[in-house]
Write a protein that holds these residues in place. Structure first.
Motif, PDB file in Angstrom:
ATOM      1  N   UNK A  70       1.135  -1.046   0.170  1.00 32.90           N
ATOM      2  CA  UNK A  70      -0.476   0.136   0.111  1.00 32.90           C
ATOM      3  C   UNK A  70       1.053   1.140  -0.075  1.00 32.90           C
ATOM      4  N   UNK A  71       1.138   2.245  -1.177  1.00 31.41           N
ATOM      5  CA  UNK A  71       2.005   3.191  -1.691  1.00 31.41           C
ATOM      6  C   UNK A  71       0.819   3.855  -2.729  1.00 31.41           C
ATOM      7  N   UNK A  72       1.888   4.795  -2.335  1.00 33.89           N
ATOM      8  CA  UNK A  72       1.043   6.523  -3.030  1.00 33.89           C
ATOM      9  C   UNK A  72       1.484   6.179  -4.708  1.00 33.89           C
ATOM     10  N   UNK A  73       2.218   5.508  -4.769  1.00 37.78           N
ATOM     11  CA  UNK A  73       2.958   5.237  -6.269  1.00 37.78           C
ATOM     12  C   UNK A  73       2.272   3.834  -6.465  1.00 37.78           C
ATOM     13  N   UNK A  74       1.624   3.258  -6.500  1.00 38.91           N
ATOM     14  CA  UNK A  74       0.612   2.355  -7.099  1.00 38.91           C
ATOM     15  C   UNK A  74      -0.663   3.198  -7.520  1.00 38.91           C
ATOM     16  N   UNK A  75      -0.972   4.300  -6.992  1.00 38.93           N
ATOM     17  CA  UNK A  75      -2.291   4.574  -7.238  1.00 38.93           C
ATOM     18  C   UNK A  75      -3.015   4.367  -8.719  1.00 38.93           C
ATOM     19  N   UNK A  76      -2.155   3.833  -9.469  1.00 39.53           N
ATOM     20  CA  UNK A  76      -2.530   4.045 -11.114  1.00 39.53           C
ATOM     21  C   UNK A  76      -1.540   2.930 -11.002  1.00 39.53           C
ATOM     22  N   UNK A  77      -2.435   1.387 -12.199  1.00 41.03           N
ATOM     23  CA  UNK A  77      -2.000   1.105 -12.352  1.00 41.03           C
ATOM     24  C   UNK A  77      -0.317   0.629 -13.948  1.00 41.03           C
TER      25      UNK A  77
END
Length: 348
Positions: A70-77
């Motif tokens: 769970x990390x903001x870098x994964x907000x979009x695929x």
């Protein structure tokens, strides 16, 4: 490879519009059966931003463990960060089997993982099984144009991986009392190191999705022409259903590809499926064979479609369909729930 180091059945939990995608819930149902047969854990891998709370949904549908990145870098695929996170998880915990939905995201991620891990990938699987003693995954899919079913094995490497078509597996009934273990994972990723950036998300106008329809009226080349195919649209409108088509119809330009049902189209599981003027080639049948009620209309009494339907009408669609349309207009004055329409169809 030391196979003793590899344990557990895993499902990549794809997130769509803030929820776990339906295909991932279906895979948890299939994965539960595999895990029980192997007497091992069923785990989900959840990657995204602010997604930890979705782990409870995975437990409800059969998971024992959920690994969460769970990390903001994964907000979009994006392929790179998601691939690195999943590779990190695989290297740490070594799954025996890893399943993905055969969606654009699942196919992209699975193929990227397969380039880094020393293993193979079976694409567009429709049947899954596992050998209880050896743990060998039996991943079956249509091959040679859909004329045979091929079972593909990965005997020498782990994890064994497959993408699985949406709608071919069944999700378990949700059990809110189920709980499980959340394992929070971390990997050092910096946005400035990512080779791709998401600048803007542009959403298309939503098209009617036949894979979500309760009633589908599908037509084949037996309708003769684009004009003849309009009967399919008319019957679908009366029933409040969606329009489906065989590959021949799409290739002839009578309707868009997103209406195509079958091996090279969409897999559907509606409550009611009409197959009108469709011969019943395995390429088409594989995409609709799990429908609750299949009604076939074909003037050829030996058409293979009659081997795959619950009710069959032998006759000319141009004589039968107009009669059905008129009868249903009388019996179904307004669109009802699919279950009610199903009963009306039985009586009609």
């Amino acid at each position: 490879m030391n196979f003793d180091d590899y344990r557990g059945i895993w499902v990549y939990l794809e997130v769509k519009d803030g929820n776990i995608a339906p295909v991932s819930l279906e895979l948890l149902g299939a994965g539960r059966q595999l895990a029980d047969k192997r007497k091992t854990e069923l785990a989900g891998v959840l990657i995204g931003s602010s997604v930890k709370q979705l782990a409870s949904t995975a437990f409800t549908y059969g998971a024992d463990v959920v690994y969460v990145y769970d990390n903001p870098i994964f907000v979009y695929y994006r392929t790179e960060p998601y691939m690195r996170a999943l590779l990190d998880c695989c290297e740490k915990h070594k799954p025996e089997v890893l399943l993905y939905g055969a969606t654009p995201t699942g196919k992209d991620l699975a193929s990227a993982i397969a380039t880094d891990l020393p293993t193979g990938l079976t694409a567009d699987t429709t049947i899954l099984d596992i050998e209880e003693d050896t743990g060998l995954l039996l991943a079956s899919r249509p091959a040679f144009g859909g004329n045979i079913m091929a079972t593909i094995l990965c005997k020498k490497y782990r994890p064994q991986m497959a993408t699985v078509r949406p709608k071919v597996m069944k999700a378990l009934p949700p059990d809110p009392s189920r709980t499980g273990k959340i394992v929070e994972e971390h990997i050092e990723l910096r946005e400035e190191d990512m080779r791709t950036k998401v600048l803007e998300i542009v959403r298309e106008a939503k098209k009617a999705r036949i894979d979500e329809a309760d009633i589908i009226v599908a037509g084949g080349k037996g309708m003769g022409s684009k004009e003849g195919f309009q009967l399919i649209h008319q019957l679908a409108e009366v029933l409040g259903g969606a329009v489906g088509a065989s590959r021949d119809v799409v290739e002839a330009g009578w309707i868009d590809h997103h209406h195509q049902v079958g091996q090279t189209g969409v897999t559907v599981t509606p409550k009611i499926y009409f197959a009108i003027g469709i011969s019943g080639a395995i390429q088409h049948v594989v995409g609709m064979q799990n429908s609750e009620l299949i009604i076939a209309i074909n003037k050829d009494p030996n058409a293979p479609i009659f081997q795959s339907c619950h009710y069959g009408i032998v006759g000319d669609a141009f004589e039968i369909v107009p009669l059905l349309i008129e009868r249903f207009k009388e019996e179904i004055p307004k669109v009802k729930a699919a279950a009610d329409v199903k009963e009306e169809i039985r009586h009609a």
